[in-house]
Write an enzyme that holds these catalytic residues in place. Structure first.
Site, short mmCIF file in Angstrom:
data_model
loop_
_atom_site.label_atom_id
_atom_site.label_comp_id
_atom_site.label_asym_id
_atom_site.label_seq_id
_atom_site.Cartn_x
_atom_site.Cartn_y
_atom_site.Cartn_z
N LEU A 123 2.55 7.15 -9.60
CA LEU A 123 3.42 7.93 -8.58
C LEU A 123 4.35 9.08 -9.40
O LEU A 123 4.26 10.17 -8.85
CB LEU A 123 4.51 7.04 -7.82
CG LEU A 123 4.04 6.42 -6.58
CD1 LEU A 123 5.42 5.53 -6.01
CD2 LEU A 123 3.47 7.29 -5.71
N GLY A 163 3.51 10.28 -12.56
CA GLY A 163 2.38 11.12 -13.12
C GLY A 163 1.48 11.91 -12.25
O GLY A 163 1.21 13.00 -12.21
N HIS A 223 13.42 -9.88 -11.70
CA HIS A 223 13.39 -9.68 -10.03
C HIS A 223 13.55 -11.29 -9.59
O HIS A 223 12.82 -12.23 -10.09
CB HIS A 223 12.16 -9.14 -9.56
CG HIS A 223 12.09 -8.72 -8.26
ND1 HIS A 223 12.04 -9.61 -7.15
CD2 HIS A 223 11.80 -7.51 -7.59
CE1 HIS A 223 12.07 -8.81 -6.11
NE2 HIS A 223 12.14 -7.66 -6.35
N SER A 236 7.86 -9.30 -2.28
CA SER A 236 8.69 -7.84 -2.19
C SER A 236 10.07 -8.31 -1.63
O SER A 236 10.66 -9.47 -0.90
CB SER A 236 8.39 -7.16 -1.12
OG SER A 236 9.15 -5.99 -0.70
N ARG A 270 19.65 -7.52 -7.72
CA ARG A 270 18.48 -8.36 -8.10
C ARG A 270 19.23 -9.19 -9.43
O ARG A 270 18.78 -10.11 -9.63
CB ARG A 270 17.28 -7.47 -8.65
CG ARG A 270 16.39 -7.02 -7.52
CD ARG A 270 15.33 -5.92 -7.71
NE ARG A 270 14.78 -5.59 -6.76
CZ ARG A 270 13.73 -4.73 -6.74
NH1 ARG A 270 13.40 -4.11 -7.87
NH2 ARG A 270 12.91 -4.41 -5.58
N HIS A 305 10.37 -7.84 -14.26
CA HIS A 305 9.76 -7.09 -13.22
C HIS A 305 9.85 -5.43 -13.93
O HIS A 305 8.73 -4.60 -13.94
CB HIS A 305 10.45 -6.97 -12.08
CG HIS A 305 10.34 -6.15 -10.85
ND1 HIS A 305 8.56 -6.35 -10.45
CD2 HIS A 305 10.74 -5.30 -10.10
CE1 HIS A 305 8.62 -5.16 -9.40
NE2 HIS A 305 9.88 -4.68 -9.20
N ARG A 343 18.14 -1.75 -11.78
CA ARG A 343 17.92 -0.96 -10.71
C ARG A 343 17.85 -1.67 -9.20
O ARG A 343 17.56 -2.81 -9.22
CB ARG A 343 16.36 -0.50 -11.09
CG ARG A 343 15.85 0.43 -9.79
CD ARG A 343 14.23 0.73 -10.24
NE ARG A 343 13.18 -0.45 -10.10
CZ ARG A 343 12.85 -0.90 -9.17
NH1 ARG A 343 13.30 -0.79 -7.74
NH2 ARG A 343 11.86 -1.96 -9.04
N LEU A 375 10.31 3.82 -6.64
CA LEU A 375 9.26 4.69 -5.85
C LEU A 375 10.05 5.98 -5.55
O LEU A 375 9.57 7.02 -5.91
CB LEU A 375 8.87 4.18 -4.48
CG LEU A 375 8.09 2.94 -4.60
CD1 LEU A 375 7.66 2.67 -3.38
CD2 LEU A 375 6.80 2.78 -5.54
#
Length: 667
Positions: free
Chosen positions: A44, A46, A267, A285, A338, A430, A464, A470
């Site tokens: 995503l 690059g 995660h 997810s 997380r 993760h 994060r 993303l």
């Protein structure tokens, strides 16, 4: 030790990015046609950067080790992408997204970068909708949102359970357009092996054609590293098995500082390890925590009976279940960040309440959501007197629509039906918050070398928040780097084409060939995987979910010993001048063996707990992370040394003018 200059512009936080764009140097469109840019990595970050730079007029070369950019690991990001559009009307704003991200990272990230990320987040959604990304929509036609951990609003846009894949297809279509126009030249099945500097500036790379084995030189006026993170230093992780640190680490070897390597995310929602021959782990997810409730048995005897197969979790009564996240963190419940959720799961399992054969698993249960959604479905369809069984059946269809591919994946891997039995999950490595140090322009300490996405350290601090990977990758690629790289390239318009027939390229190629030859000439005692697995065990056991000084020092010593044995005894079959996947793996593991020791050193020198970095010596009486803001409110940026324990520390002091440093609380 030196103090790094992040080059953050002056002025109010909300105005910094706009003011900066208004005053940085630009490149004339006619001059862009004469400037070459290399982008390493086509996920995503690059892919979006390459497409946007080419659209602006630059000549771009892209490099990825896969057959196609479509196979980048970005596709594995399932749950969604954050943006502060406030479609739900629940109080979201750019500032709230900024604040949640700073807080979620345990106050170890740069304010200006995080606010910029929040500012451009809404543009990302508009861009992707224009590309045709099929985001979910709610009844009124607006894009739908769901919640993720660490926030009290719904700001996560999603496309079922395959958001990363759909976003990557959008970026890939933009990239393909530029390939067809001749503005992007793709080098798929190529791996960057070295960064080439000329007069101190990044001027190209040395790459290996993974099909033919040929060593190639590629020149450019600037190089962008967008090659992802280094979670596979642990061997078992949720990353694709090919994910590696090579491009970033070879850049580090050439002078780019490596920041906060110990900031690695565990995660909480992964399928547990099933055996010692497993080669990777699978992520379930975080979006599942919207509707799934996490629990373990209240009674040790029940947990023991479940592990022995004498009892099933689904048979336990409600009063015999401990929904420990809801109990410990009532304000956020199952949607704590997380790092918090992962440590809580580990604490329960360490106390003996684990629910699989190894004792390292907790339940993720959708029973309550089946009934909740089913009741709504029954009422809205006019079925006022539906039985509980009928409502549960309707609710399962709703869950299937929202998460069906994730449930199918779980069933295929575990051979258990999550519609009938609660999922079993456990934390796993993760995402890596650490990476190449970059300034406000995303430039590393090597002039002309930039880093984007997970390959840099810039936005997430020590942890994060979900659905922000993303966001950062596309923010860097579409809306940040295309502006900031021009500030550097404006001084390159008279440079002319970059020749690869120079002494610097000659020496870099010579160094690359010597390294490959050394790998091929090992005594042949052990396979590459033998060393990678050993490294992974050291990292997980001594640098994983919790750390202490004794273990970290031991890890450094063990990794140094393992690295020496690797170079002496590794077995790489075949030859170097043809396709050789064992040689590819050997080069990557060689870098992991250096990174692993620096990782342990970084964790050993940070005498505090923050986010994903949990030092057992530094915790509150309740077992939460205990920061030391007086002594450790800085970014650790390490200068390369061939002996990682001798790496030189440089610091970037973190200044907080818009948020108050407080102990995180999700209670």
């Amino acid at each position: 030790m030196s103090v790094l200059d992040s080059k953050v512009p002056n002025g109010p936080l909300a105005d910094k990015w706009t003011t900066h764009k208004n005053h940085i140097n630009l490149v004339n469109p006619a001059n862009k046609r004469n400037i070459d840019v290399i982008v390493v990595g086509t996920g995503l970050a690059g892919g979006s950067a390459a497409a946007t730079l080419a659209e602006l007029g630059y000549n771009v070369k892209t490099f990825c080790y896969n057959d196609s950019p479509r196979r980048a690991h970005s596709i594995a990001a399932q749950g969604g992408i954050n943006a502060a559009k406030n479609y739900q009307g629940d109080g979201d704003s750019n500032f709230r997204l900024f604040y949640d991200t700073i807080k979620g990272g345990d106050y170890r990230s740069r304010e200006a970068n995080v606010h910029r990320l929040a500012e451009v987040s809404s543009n990302i959604i508009d861009q992707c909708v224009a590309q045709g990304v099929p985001f979910a929509r709610e009844y009124g036609g607006l894009l739908d949102n769901r919640s993720f951990g660490g926030v009290l609003v719904s700001r996560t846009f999603y496309a079922a359970g395959q958001t990363g894949q759909q976003l990557l297809l959008g970026a890939y279509s933009a990239l393909n357009r530029q390939i067809n126009r001749g503005k992007v030249t793709p080098f798929n099945r190529h791996e960057m092996l070295d960064l080439v500097k000329v007069d101190g500036k990044a001027r190209g790379i040395i790459a290996r054609n993974l099909v033919t084995g040929e060593i190639e030189r590629h020149g450019a006026h600037a190089v962008v590293i967008a090659s992802g993170g280094y979670g596979n230093v642990f061997f078992l992780s949720t990353n694709a098995m090919g994910s590696n640190v090579m491009a970033a680490w070879r850049t580090h070897r050439r002078g780019a500082h490596f920041a906060n390597p110990c900031y690695t995310q565990i995660h909480p929602t992964c399928i547990p390890v099933s055996g010692e021959h497993q080669s990777k782990l699978t992520l379930m997810s975080e979006s599942l925590r919207n509707d799934g409730r996490i629990w373990v048995p209240k009674n040790l005897e029940d947990a023991q009976a479940i592990r022995e197969g004498k009892l099933k979790g689904v048979d336990l009564k409600e009063e015999d279940r401990d929904y420990y996240l809801e109990r410990r963190y009532p304000a956020f419940g199952n949607l704590v960040p997380r790092d918090v959720a992962s440590r809580a799961a580990k604490e329960r399992c360490d106390a003996g309440y684990g629910v699989n054969k190894t004792g390292n698993a907790v339940y993720l249960d959708f029973e309550a959501s089946f009934l909740r959604y089913g009741k709504i479905e029954a009422l809205t369809s006019g079925h006022k007197d539906a039985s509980e069984a009928e409502m549960i059946a309707l609710g399962k269809k709703v869950i299937e629509k929202k998460y069906g591919n994730l449930f199918d994946m779980y069933r295929n891997i575990t051979d258990e039906n999550p519609y009938e039995m609660p999922m079993k999950i456990f934390p796993a490595v993760h995402y890596t918050m650490g990476g190449l140090w970059v300034d406000y322009n995303l430039q590393t300490t090597v002039p002309g070398c930039f880093a984007a996405g997970e390959a840099n350290f810039s936005d997430h601090g020590a942890n994060r928040l979900g659905a922000s990977a993303l966001m950062q990758g596309l923010a860097d690629g579409y809306f940040v780097l295309p502006y900031t790289i021009g500030d550097y390239l404006a001084d390159e318009i008279r440079t002319g084409p970059i020749s690869t027939e120079t002494a610097e390229f000659e020496q870099a190629e010579k160094d690359t060939r010597a390294r490959i030859e050394k790998l091929m000439n090992g005594a042949g005692t052990h396979s590459v995987d033998y060393y990678h697995k050993k490294l992974g065990l050291i990292m997980w056991n001594k640098c994983g979910m919790s750390r202490n000084a004794t273990d970290l020092q031991s890890a450094m010593d063990e990794i140094a010993e393992l690295r020496a044995d690797f170079w002496k005894n590794v077995r790489v079959p075949g030859s170097a001048d043809t396709k050789n996947q064992e040689l590819e793996k050997a080069g990557r593991v060689a870098d992991f063996l250096e990174l692993g020791e620096l990782f342990a050193k970084d964790a050993l020198t940070r005498n505090e707990s923050c986010g994903g970095h949990f030092r057992e010596e530094y915790q509150t009486p309740e077992g939460e992370a205990l920061r030391d803001d007086e002594n450790f409110a800085f970014v650790s940026a390490w200068e390369y040394d061939e002996n990682p324990r001798n790496a030189k520390l440089h610091k970037e002091d973190l200044v907080f003018e818009n948020v108050k440093l407080v102990t995180r609380s999700y209670k």
